[in-house]
Motif scaffolding. Structure first.
Motif, PDB file in Angstrom:
ATOM      1  N   ARG B 110      -5.286 -12.187   7.462  1.00 36.80           N
ATOM      2  CA  ARG B 110      -5.823 -11.124   6.603  1.00 36.80           C
ATOM      3  C   ARG B 110      -4.738 -10.100   6.261  1.00 36.80           C
ATOM      4  N   THR B 111      -4.679  -9.765   5.006  1.00 39.21           N
ATOM      5  CA  THR B 111      -3.750  -8.748   4.509  1.00 39.21           C
ATOM      6  C   THR B 111      -4.405  -7.380   4.652  1.00 39.21           C
ATOM      7  N   ILE B 112      -3.594  -6.393   5.040  1.00 34.73           N
ATOM      8  CA  ILE B 112      -4.142  -5.048   5.248  1.00 34.73           C
ATOM      9  C   ILE B 112      -3.654  -4.130   4.134  1.00 34.73           C
ATOM     10  N   VAL B 113      -4.563  -3.393   3.533  1.00 30.87           N
ATOM     11  CA  VAL B 113      -4.174  -2.412   2.515  1.00 30.87           C
ATOM     12  C   VAL B 113      -4.625  -1.031   2.961  1.00 30.87           C
ATOM     13  N   GLY B 114      -3.908  -0.021   2.489  1.00 31.97           N
ATOM     14  CA  GLY B 114      -4.245   1.354   2.829  1.00 31.97           C
ATOM     15  C   GLY B 114      -4.098   2.244   1.616  1.00 31.97           C
ATOM     16  N   ALA B 115      -4.473   3.478   1.796  1.00 30.67           N
ATOM     17  CA  ALA B 115      -4.410   4.430   0.684  1.00 30.67           C
ATOM     18  C   ALA B 115      -3.013   5.034   0.586  1.00 30.67           C
ATOM     19  N   CYS B 116      -2.728   5.547  -0.605  1.00 32.98           N
ATOM     20  CA  CYS B 116      -1.499   6.313  -0.788  1.00 32.98           C
ATOM     21  C   CYS B 116      -1.877   7.686  -1.336  1.00 32.98           C
ATOM     22  N   GLN B 117      -0.963   8.616  -1.231  1.00 29.34           N
ATOM     23  CA  GLN B 117      -1.194   9.922  -1.829  1.00 29.34           C
ATOM     24  C   GLN B 117      -0.083  10.234  -2.825  1.00 29.34           C
ATOM     25  N   VAL B 118      -0.439  11.029  -3.823  1.00 29.57           N
ATOM     26  CA  VAL B 118       0.549  11.471  -4.813  1.00 29.57           C
ATOM     27  C   VAL B 118       0.434  12.989  -4.933  1.00 29.57           C
ATOM     28  N   CYS B 189      -7.201  -0.312   5.968  1.00 30.44           N
ATOM     29  CA  CYS B 189      -6.773   0.589   7.028  1.00 30.44           C
ATOM     30  C   CYS B 189      -7.306   1.975   6.657  1.00 30.44           C
ATOM     31  N   GLY B 190      -7.851   2.664   7.615  1.00 26.30           N
ATOM     32  CA  GLY B 190      -8.483   3.948   7.307  1.00 26.30           C
ATOM     33  C   GLY B 190      -7.506   5.072   7.023  1.00 26.30           C
ATOM     34  N   SER B 191      -6.248   4.891   7.358  1.00 26.34           N
ATOM     35  CA  SER B 191      -5.282   5.991   7.226  1.00 26.34           C
ATOM     36  C   SER B 191      -4.620   5.990   5.855  1.00 26.34           C
ATOM     37  N   VAL B 192      -4.191   7.180   5.460  1.00 27.55           N
ATOM     38  CA  VAL B 192      -3.327   7.268   4.278  1.00 27.55           C
ATOM     39  C   VAL B 192      -1.927   6.887   4.749  1.00 27.55           C
ATOM     40  N   LEU B 193      -1.332   5.887   4.094  1.00 32.48           N
ATOM     41  CA  LEU B 193      -0.106   5.299   4.644  1.00 32.48           C
ATOM     42  C   LEU B 193       1.175   5.881   4.055  1.00 32.48           C
ATOM     43  N   LEU B 194       1.131   6.251   2.791  1.00 27.83           N
ATOM     44  CA  LEU B 194       2.401   6.699   2.205  1.00 27.83           C
ATOM     45  C   LEU B 194       2.186   7.683   1.075  1.00 27.83           C
ATOM     46  N   GLU B 195       3.278   8.361   0.755  1.00 30.33           N
ATOM     47  CA  GLU B 195       3.299   9.247  -0.408  1.00 30.33           C
ATOM     48  C   GLU B 195       4.180   8.578  -1.459  1.00 30.33           C
ATOM     49  N   THR B 196       3.732   8.615  -2.696  1.00 30.52           N
ATOM     50  CA  THR B 196       4.479   7.920  -3.735  1.00 30.52           C
ATOM     51  C   THR B 196       4.267   8.617  -5.072  1.00 30.52           C
ATOM     52  N   GLN B 197       4.608   7.917  -6.158  1.00 27.17           N
ATOM     53  CA  GLN B 197       4.371   8.428  -7.506  1.00 27.17           C
ATOM     54  C   GLN B 197       3.296   7.597  -8.184  1.00 27.17           C
ATOM     55  N   ALA B 198       2.691   8.160  -9.209  1.00 27.24           N
ATOM     56  CA  ALA B 198       1.731   7.404 -10.012  1.00 27.24           C
ATOM     57  C   ALA B 198       1.893   7.847 -11.460  1.00 27.24           C
ATOM     58  N   VAL B 199       2.690   7.120 -12.221  1.00 27.28           N
ATOM     59  CA  VAL B 199       2.941   7.494 -13.613  1.00 27.28           C
ATOM     60  C   VAL B 199       2.655   6.325 -14.572  1.00 27.28           C
ATOM     61  N   PRO B 200       1.493   5.770 -14.622  1.00 32.27           N
ATOM     62  CA  PRO B 200       0.279   6.154 -13.893  1.00 32.27           C
ATOM     63  C   PRO B 200      -0.031   5.204 -12.730  1.00 32.27           C
ATOM     64  N   PHE B 201       0.792   4.159 -12.545  1.00 35.67           N
ATOM     65  CA  PHE B 201       0.434   3.135 -11.569  1.00 35.67           C
ATOM     66  C   PHE B 201       0.959   3.545 -10.182  1.00 35.67           C
TER      67      PHE B 201
END
Lengths: 308, 345
Positions: B110-118, B189-201
């Protein structure tokens, strides 16, 4: 093919088919040791080393020609620095600064780029001649296209400007091609395939000389002389082909960065006035490219084009 | 399969031509605790003139090959790690990110995905549904809220699937999410994992969004049998609005197109993010990055006029100072003048 000490002066003439060792390609570069645009020599050395290595790896027989125009007093010749750094450099010319004084009609114009390029075109040995600039990096596409060039076709490449922060240390094609490197693309203009054409004009040497090189009739400016050559070639019926991209690290004084300043105040411009009619064709005199002026060895490898 | 003392996560970084970007990403990884969870491979694209490009003893630097996806597959196969992640040079991992992924104790395959923040108006916002979950239908309609750097691909499954699809060199991880997501192969994954950019993706560097947007559209057309979905349309619209600025070559872009999409500059990007879902994070956590590259993930602001072209900023400033009646009159005069010059506009 550089002159050895004691070699007799010779006048430039078109390369002939008798010169069996003539390379496929002559790369014409012009400049002087004036740090134009900041770190001029560093950018030049890195690009030349990169292009030479890739041409060697691709098995393209080539020669590099430098013409140093209006050399800076009290500083070593750029030609000397190149000779020290790159023993493989093929032809190095220094043009007597009195030629500049004699030919220039614009005191702000300290470097007559296209007169210098004409000096090299007249002396180039390669079957094809690429007039370009010292900080231009040839793409894989361009190198791949070189073995299938045809006579009588003017070849252009699109110049992609790279962000300064990319730097030139350890440069590879992968770095050049990465979108994160890109600053802007200088798209080709309709009609004459101009725009940044001074960075890539590739043509067989015979046709270059038949066309008599870049405009030496108009002497107030050097800007747009490259586009003017495209006009000249198209007017004489030459087809134009596009064979890929070349890359250019953005720097101070690049026309893209100073055009707005100099368009507003042409008197300050180091490239002359930009509003001249470059879409008008021209005809150079027989003496173009200082073709009849004899050269003499300056030292063991550099040729000096003095005033007779 | 990884052993007890072996790194669980393989991070493969394609070095950016801009060193500071990559340096900031590496720093946000190597400062993570506990150490030893990850193995970091940096694929350098520069010739080694004087030693390695990144002098960090916690990363392994190897020469990038022309076939990036093939190289990644070989490295993943040989790594012995459980998961593979391919972050963008703009990503900055938040403290505890890798620990949270390993702590999910996902079933094999199983692949795990998490949230990101911008960053938005100087504050971090989390992108994606609340509570964060895998919304396959959002992905299928072109609203991809999962950054590649927050996608921890199960290596065994990835190898059995044949790796990433080479038809999508910029958007390969997105295509992989659609492929394994359809078979319910994703865990959250319940945690926010990283900070990144979204312009817009989210998680796609600004220089890559044009090729990513084009690939994403092509991929979505394939998955939806040539139907343009709302997410792919809005995403591409945002890219066009951001990048189709008036060009110095007159007539280069269609004047009407520039006029129409240019009016949405900034707005389309924000609209896309709103559709992905934006919320305040439960607690403000920022990446542990000390170098000068710390601001790389922040990127351009998502809202406000600072991201707009100078001419548009001036126009908005004048508009704010001008009475409505006069402003409308000026607009009518301008339209009349434009109609005179170009009746089709």
């Amino acid at each position: 093919m550089s002159a050895s000490p004691g070699q007799r002066p010779r006048a430039a003439g078109p390369a002939t088919s008798a010169e069996t060792s003539a390379p496929l390609l002559t790369i014409v570069l012009v400049g002087r040791n004036d740090d134009f645009g900041g770190d001029f020599n560093g950018r030049m050395f890195a690009a030349a080393e990169f292009n030479h290595r890739n041409l060697e790896e691709a098995g393209i027989p080539h020669e590099f020609v430098l013409v140093e125009w209006n050399p800076v007093p009290d500083k070593p010749y750029l030609a000397t620095l190149l000779r020290q750094r790159f023993p493989w450099w093929h032809q190095l010319y220094v043009v007597d600064p009195r030629w500049h004084q004699q030919l220039s009609v614009n005191p702000k114009l300290v470097f007559m780029e296209f007169f210098a390029k004409n000096v090299a075109i007249r002396r180039a040995r390669g079957r094809f001649v690429l007039t370009t600039n010292t900080d231009i990096w040839l793409s894989r596409e361009v190198v791949r296209a070189l073995p299938r060039l045809r006579d009588g076709v003017l070849y252009r490449a699109i110049r992609v400007d790279l962000k300064r922060e990319v730097g030139y240390e350890g440069m590879t094609h992968e770095v050049l091609e990465d979108p994160e490197s890109f600053l802007r693309t200088n798209v080709l203009s309709r009609g004459y395939y101009s725009n940044a054409s001074g960075d890539f004009l590739l043509l067989d040497g015979g046709t270059y000389r038949t066309l008599r090189g870049f405009n030496e009739v108009f002497r107030e400016a050097k800007i747009h002389k490259d586009a003017n050559f495209c006009v000249h070639a198209v007017a004489r019926g030459l087809p134009v082909d596009v064979i890929g991209q070349v890359y250019h690290l953005d720097h101070e004084s690049s026309w893209n960065n100073v055009a707005h300043v100099y368009m507003a105040d042409p008197a300050r411009s180091h490239v002359g006035r930009a509003d001249w009619n470059w879409e008008q064709d021209y005809e150079n005199p027989d003496s173009w490219g200082l073709g009849s002026i004899p050269e003499r060895p300056l030292d063991d490898q550099i040729l000096f084009i003095g005033i007779p | 399969m990884s052993g007890p003392d072996q790194p669980q996560i393989l991070v493969v970084i394609r070095a950016s031509p801009l060193r500071e970007r990559t340096a900031g990403l590496i720093e946000s990884i190597t400062l993570q605790k506990p150490a030893g969870l990850v193995r970091v491979l940096v694929l350098s694209r520069r010739r080694a003139v004087a030693g390695p490009e990144f002098r960090d003893e916690d990363v392994e630097e190897i020469e990038a090959e022309t076939d990036f996806l093939g190289q990644v597959q070989r490295l993943a196969r040989a790594s012995g790690c459980r998961w593979l992640v391919l972050p963008s040079s703009f990503d900055r991992y938040l403290p505890g990110a890798f620990e949270a992924v390993v702590g999910c104790e996902a079933e094999p395959g199983r692949t795990i995905v998490g949230a990101c923040q911008v960053m938005q108006d100087g504050r971090p916002v989390v992108v994606g549904p609340d509570p964060f979950r895998v919304d396959y239908f959002a992905l299928l309609s072109g609203f991809n809220y999962i950054a590649p750097g927050a996608t921890f691909i199960d290596i065994e499954q990835y190898l059995s699937e044949g790796g990433l699809d080479p038809r999508y060199p910029s958007a390969g991880v997105y295509e992989y999410l659609l492929r394994v997501g359809a078979a319910h192969g994703l865990d959250c994954c319940g945690s926010v994992l990283l900070e990144t950019q979204a312009v817009p993706f989210p998680g796609i560097a600004p220089e890559w969004v044009a090729s990513y947007g084009g690939e994403a559209l092509s991929m979505i057309l394939t998955y939806n049998r040539s139907f343009i979905t709302p997410g792919s349309a809005l995403g591409l619209g945002a890219v066009l609005a951001d990048q189709l600025a008036p060009f110095r070559h007159k007539g280069f872009y269609d004047k009407r197109l520039v006029s129409l999409v240019g009016a949405g500059a900034g707005g389309f990007r924000q609209r896309y993010l709103d559709q992905l879902g934006i919320r305040e994070p439960p607690a403000v956590v920022r990446p542990m990055v000390t170098s000068a590259a710390s601001g790389a993930a922040a990127g351009p602001p998502l809202m406000g006029t600072a991201a707009l072209p100078a001419a548009l900023r001036i126009r908005l400033g004048i508009k704010a100072l001008t009475p409505r009646v006069i402003w409308d009159l000026l607009r009518r005069v301008r339209r009349a003048w434009e109609a005179f010059g170009d009746p089709l506009l």
